[in-house]
Design a protein around this motif. Structure first.
Motif, PDB file in Angstrom:
ATOM      1  N   LEU A  30     -21.276  21.459   3.563  1.00  0.00           N
ATOM      2  CA  LEU A  30     -22.587  20.832   3.598  1.00  0.00           C
ATOM      3  C   LEU A  30     -23.383  21.159   2.342  1.00  0.00           C
ATOM      4  O   LEU A  30     -24.139  20.365   1.829  1.00  0.00           O
ATOM      5  CB  LEU A  30     -23.340  21.313   4.849  1.00  0.00           C
ATOM      6  N   ARG A  31     -23.218  22.386   1.850  1.00  0.00           N
ATOM      7  CA  ARG A  31     -23.975  22.785   0.671  1.00  0.00           C
ATOM      8  C   ARG A  31     -23.353  24.000   0.009  1.00  0.00           C
ATOM      9  O   ARG A  31     -23.484  25.126   0.520  1.00  0.00           O
ATOM     10  CB  ARG A  31     -25.416  23.112   1.079  1.00  0.00           C
ATOM     11  N   VAL A  38     -23.175  19.093  -4.822  1.00  0.00           N
ATOM     12  CA  VAL A  38     -23.749  19.921  -3.757  1.00  0.00           C
ATOM     13  C   VAL A  38     -23.093  19.681  -2.411  1.00  0.00           C
ATOM     14  O   VAL A  38     -23.118  20.527  -1.543  1.00  0.00           O
ATOM     15  CB  VAL A  38     -25.273  19.731  -3.612  1.00  0.00           C
ATOM     16  N   THR A  39     -22.529  18.516  -2.199  1.00  0.00           N
ATOM     17  CA  THR A  39     -21.924  18.230  -0.907  1.00  0.00           C
ATOM     18  C   THR A  39     -20.416  18.047  -1.056  1.00  0.00           C
ATOM     19  O   THR A  39     -19.969  17.310  -1.916  1.00  0.00           O
ATOM     20  CB  THR A  39     -22.533  16.952  -0.315  1.00  0.00           C
ATOM     21  N   GLY A  41     -18.246  16.685   1.244  1.00  0.00           N
ATOM     22  CA  GLY A  41     -18.114  15.991   2.518  1.00  0.00           C
ATOM     23  C   GLY A  41     -17.056  14.911   2.536  1.00  0.00           C
ATOM     24  O   GLY A  41     -17.028  14.091   3.447  1.00  0.00           O
ATOM     25  N   ASP A  42     -16.190  14.905   1.537  1.00  0.00           N
ATOM     26  CA  ASP A  42     -15.182  13.848   1.443  1.00  0.00           C
ATOM     27  C   ASP A  42     -13.846  14.258   2.038  1.00  0.00           C
ATOM     28  O   ASP A  42     -12.793  14.024   1.456  1.00  0.00           O
ATOM     29  CB  ASP A  42     -15.000  13.458  -0.031  1.00  0.00           C
ATOM     30  N   GLU A  60      -8.467  15.927   7.465  1.00  0.00           N
ATOM     31  CA  GLU A  60      -9.309  14.923   8.110  1.00  0.00           C
ATOM     32  C   GLU A  60     -10.322  14.404   7.100  1.00  0.00           C
ATOM     33  O   GLU A  60     -10.769  15.141   6.222  1.00  0.00           O
ATOM     34  CB  GLU A  60      -9.992  15.581   9.316  1.00  0.00           C
ATOM     35  N   VAL A  61     -10.692  13.123   7.231  1.00  0.00           N
ATOM     36  CA  VAL A  61     -11.628  12.536   6.262  1.00  0.00           C
ATOM     37  C   VAL A  61     -13.087  12.773   6.591  1.00  0.00           C
ATOM     38  O   VAL A  61     -13.964  12.515   5.777  1.00  0.00           O
ATOM     39  CB  VAL A  61     -11.397  11.019   6.116  1.00  0.00           C
ATOM     40  N   MET A  62     -13.376  13.232   7.805  1.00  0.00           N
ATOM     41  CA  MET A  62     -14.766  13.535   8.144  1.00  0.00           C
ATOM     42  C   MET A  62     -15.215  14.766   7.368  1.00  0.00           C
ATOM     43  O   MET A  62     -14.404  15.540   6.899  1.00  0.00           O
ATOM     44  CB  MET A  62     -14.885  13.855   9.630  1.00  0.00           C
ATOM     45  N   PRO A  63     -16.523  14.957   7.255  1.00  0.00           N
ATOM     46  CA  PRO A  63     -16.982  16.224   6.700  1.00  0.00           C
ATOM     47  C   PRO A  63     -16.566  17.369   7.623  1.00  0.00           C
ATOM     48  O   PRO A  63     -16.569  17.207   8.849  1.00  0.00           O
ATOM     49  CB  PRO A  63     -18.506  16.076   6.692  1.00  0.00           C
ATOM     50  N   TRP A  65     -18.094  19.966   8.397  1.00  0.00           N
ATOM     51  CA  TRP A  65     -19.163  20.534   9.209  1.00  0.00           C
ATOM     52  C   TRP A  65     -19.313  19.825  10.558  1.00  0.00           C
ATOM     53  O   TRP A  65     -19.923  20.352  11.464  1.00  0.00           O
ATOM     54  CB  TRP A  65     -20.488  20.537   8.460  1.00  0.00           C
ATOM     55  N   SER A  66     -18.783  18.629  10.679  1.00  0.00           N
ATOM     56  CA  SER A  66     -19.014  17.889  11.916  1.00  0.00           C
ATOM     57  C   SER A  66     -17.768  17.728  12.755  1.00  0.00           C
ATOM     58  O   SER A  66     -17.770  16.981  13.722  1.00  0.00           O
ATOM     59  CB  SER A  66     -19.595  16.512  11.585  1.00  0.00           C
ATOM     60  N   ASP A  67     -16.721  18.471  12.431  1.00  0.00           N
ATOM     61  CA  ASP A  67     -15.460  18.260  13.125  1.00  0.00           C
ATOM     62  C   ASP A  67     -15.195  19.341  14.162  1.00  0.00           C
ATOM     63  O   ASP A  67     -14.852  20.466  13.817  1.00  0.00           O
ATOM     64  CB  ASP A  67     -14.319  18.224  12.099  1.00  0.00           C
ATOM     65  N   GLY A  93      -9.837   7.607  -3.589  1.00  0.00           N
ATOM     66  CA  GLY A  93     -10.387   7.235  -2.293  1.00  0.00           C
ATOM     67  C   GLY A  93     -10.414   8.346  -1.256  1.00  0.00           C
ATOM     68  O   GLY A  93      -9.793   9.391  -1.402  1.00  0.00           O
ATOM     69  N   ILE A  94     -11.181   8.056  -0.191  1.00  0.00           N
ATOM     70  CA  ILE A  94     -11.276   8.980   0.929  1.00  0.00           C
ATOM     71  C   ILE A  94     -10.165   8.631   1.905  1.00  0.00           C
ATOM     72  O   ILE A  94     -10.194   7.589   2.534  1.00  0.00           O
ATOM     73  CB  ILE A  94     -12.641   8.825   1.638  1.00  0.00           C
TER      74      ILE A  94
END
Lengths: 260, 260, 260, 260
Positions: A30-31, A38-39, A41-42, A60-63, A65-67, A93-94
């Motif tokens: 996240l930071r 700074v992020t 998230g990719d 995984e392609v999600m950030p 922090w949210s998995d 690409g992601i």
């Protein structure tokens, strides 16, 4: 710029280093503090060695922090050698295929950095891959390509530091031919289940940071951690790895050698 | 085997053909009737031309049948020329980069079929791409590769049927050199915003099916539909396109020509 | 804190506001300037009205900045009324069902803010939903819940500003009963295909920012934009909407009224 | 109809049962033999107990057959007690929150079946949840709701079979009040880290199938497997669990008791 960490030592739960620290990699996704982007998230990935020769890998392609899967996994998987990586994409690409760590047979590899002028040089570098590794190319990143080129040399019998050194030199030579003036930056780690080699290199003396410290009993076991940045405000115990250096971590401890 | 459809004609909502028919592509994603792979759940994509030269493209790795975004999009986007495709992977990974339709500039392309022995032949075929198209390679599929090889010839001034014919012939020649005995199968469609070329070919006379019928006012407008299989039990009005044939759809109607 | 924008006016391509501006929402997803949460990477969504009464909606859990589908969609879809939203989650999970805008029949709704003590108050608020709207609850967010409560009142014949005012008052009353001292913050927009109501409210006078400006011909058409923060460094033309105010945008222009 | 399996016994790699068998769950995701819905591609999940009290859980909305993470995880995680589930959605959305197994504290739960008239009955059933479990409701499925209602009774001191029996009876009573004539079907498994209870019940005597057999040394260790259908063509050794029965698996073996 991405962020990563590698651990080798007593068998510990992954969350001790990946999730719990004040500046854990999940929080760095996240930071990050010392990263230019700074992020991160990719996408992200973890790789770990268990009882089989081939490591487990979760990308995984999600950030990160949210998995929830990542948290559950790190809370329930123990390993004596694991990698974790959060990605800030640099043009490709992601996709899971572009997330680190990359794996091939018993090997894990992750990278923070960039080949300058990659778009121009990519084809010539891919041409150097032997057929069976060319067929293993699944994504489009410079990192995966470097990994496969290193593997190609290791399969010819070269040691890990030699293989990395040769691949970096060849890449620099090709960049010169193509008059690419952007730098080649390379902080990376490569594992085989028994040991980890960590590298910090840049053609412009501005290599991505790489730190090392000993893990303590309080974290579940004794061992060595290599990370893009210290995992806590308190930086005591963290040693910045000098540019141009290879760190070799094994069961018996670690050794330093110069790259090249 | 994948499933696809292409439409050219009056401007209609995409859902008229993609979602509403008895055997719509969304339903075929769960269970196709004439396909060997009963489930086409390895991602999907739609592409459509609107008021800009570059088409809109939406590709996703989820199965089409479970994607609410797809339904909402098809219910709210109208076009005079659109493609839809559901994928059953044949060895390459599940990633948006591997989903059809592929796009480059004003062109859309989708494919149902397979290059026999692709793993052996891939490298030699990629070597034929000019640099700027090599750099556009984002995934790992044989379909994307065929598309870029066709584009390369079109950029040299060849007509669409000629370009496709040459690429298929070159591929067959290369397969012969490498003693690949698996077939080359190719049902495909290529659009440029004004017209659509649809192809049905196979080296073993077992080309994937491809049908055509006229769309009626009841579907929102008059036009032509090309599809892997009829969109309803009632197959009246559907004409099976013979193997070795190219269909050219334009505003003024359609014409047939032999491939090669 | 999330970030959002709403547009009403001449029919324009979505990318004019969603992707192209210096501080577009896609860029704000990576780094917003006036938001407390620097990264809005917990999913995003767009909603737009076309030729049908029900709006199109595209929601995704990836960060907006890395989604090629979003860029392609915004480059090819035109609308006279659209919403876009990037999410920074506040405790509820990452899922498409929790992404804004929410939709019900012809209505779109998006929200930036938070119900203080939502975990304590959620059940009592859900109990106020009529059965048919309770059944429409698909996610877990406070935002979706507020939307359905507002819809319930609108279905009883209340105007949009009255419905919103009543729901906010009821929520505040319930928070008082439960002795919740955290604030209720609410910057939101609700559309019906013809007009947009935008709200800026907070129980603690620290409402999330909300700005308005006129769109110019240079952006493809004349209209009105409401956004969480100005879309460029140059803030000329942007007017901060005062707290406690409702803005009503329609074809004929806009009007201001006090909330409550 | 979904498909699932549960294992309790010696510590083995998950892939021995989840991926390797002829009719493994991963293959059943693409095509199940005894299931009415031929494709179980609406997400999947695994849950396993390791060295901590809280189980690890990995749930994903992609089809199981196309997820490389799942294969890598199952090849590298060992457990004495694990669950695996592939989903065919019955009306509620595709989201990780709706994927099985569900977890709460040390408990894992998965379900194959359906509450008849769930849309009508859902609200009255959710009203029976105590506040702290209401707050744990993350998705929208009938399965998660049944799990939380069972947990509520277990927290009051009821045994697992009693809790399940009471919840099923209450649900049936509520269905009768609301004059719902669709059946309540329930094949399910619930674990606590030490033992597994497996249930096969239906109000219309057409309960989803549920089989049991002993795992052999050849699979890596001795233990018991419960599965929706046999994992191979050769059905020898598989015993169909009668309707209305509870199976209790523990370290010392298994016992049967009647439900209710």
């Amino acid at each position: 710029m991405c962020r990563f960490l590698a651990y080798l030592g007593d068998t510990i739960f992954l969350d001790e280093l990946v999730c719990k620290p004040q500046h854990s990699l999940v929080r760095q996704s996240l930071r990050a503090d010392q990263a230019k982007a700074v992020t991160n998230g990719d996408g992200f990935g973890i790789g770990w060695y268990g009882e089989r020769q081939t490591p487990g890998v979760y990308r995984e392609v999600m950030p990160a922090w949210s998995d929830e899967n990542l948290l559950a996994l790190c809370a329930n998987v123990r390993s004596h050698l694991f990698f974790a990586h959060v990605r800030a994409a640099t043009g490709t690409g992601i996709a899971r295929q572009n997330c680190h760590p990359f794996h091939y047979g018993p090997y894990l590899f992750m990278h923070n950095g960039q080949i300058g002028g990659y778009g121009q040089i990519r084809r010539a570098m891919e041409a150097r891959l032997p057929d069976h590794l060319y067929a293993q190319r699944k994504g489009a990143t410079d990192s995966e390509l470097l990994f496969l080129l290193i593997i190609a040399r290791m399969e010819m019998g070269e040691s890990v530091p030699d293989a990395v050194n040769q691949v970096l030199n060849e890449t620099l030579a090709m960049m010169q031919v193509l008059q690419i003036h952007e730098p080649l930056r390379f902080a990376a780690a490569l594992a085989d289940g028994e040991q980890v080699h960590a590298f910090r290199f840049s053609s412009d003396k501005r290599a991505p940071t790489l730190y090392m410290r000993e893990a303590s009993e309080a974290e579940g076991g004794r061992g060595l951690v290599v990370a893009s940045e210290p995992l806590a405000d308190e930086q005591q115990g963290w040693e910045l790895i000098p540019q141009g250096m290879v760190l070799r971590l094994g069961r018996e401890g670690f050794s330093r050698l110069a790259l090249g």
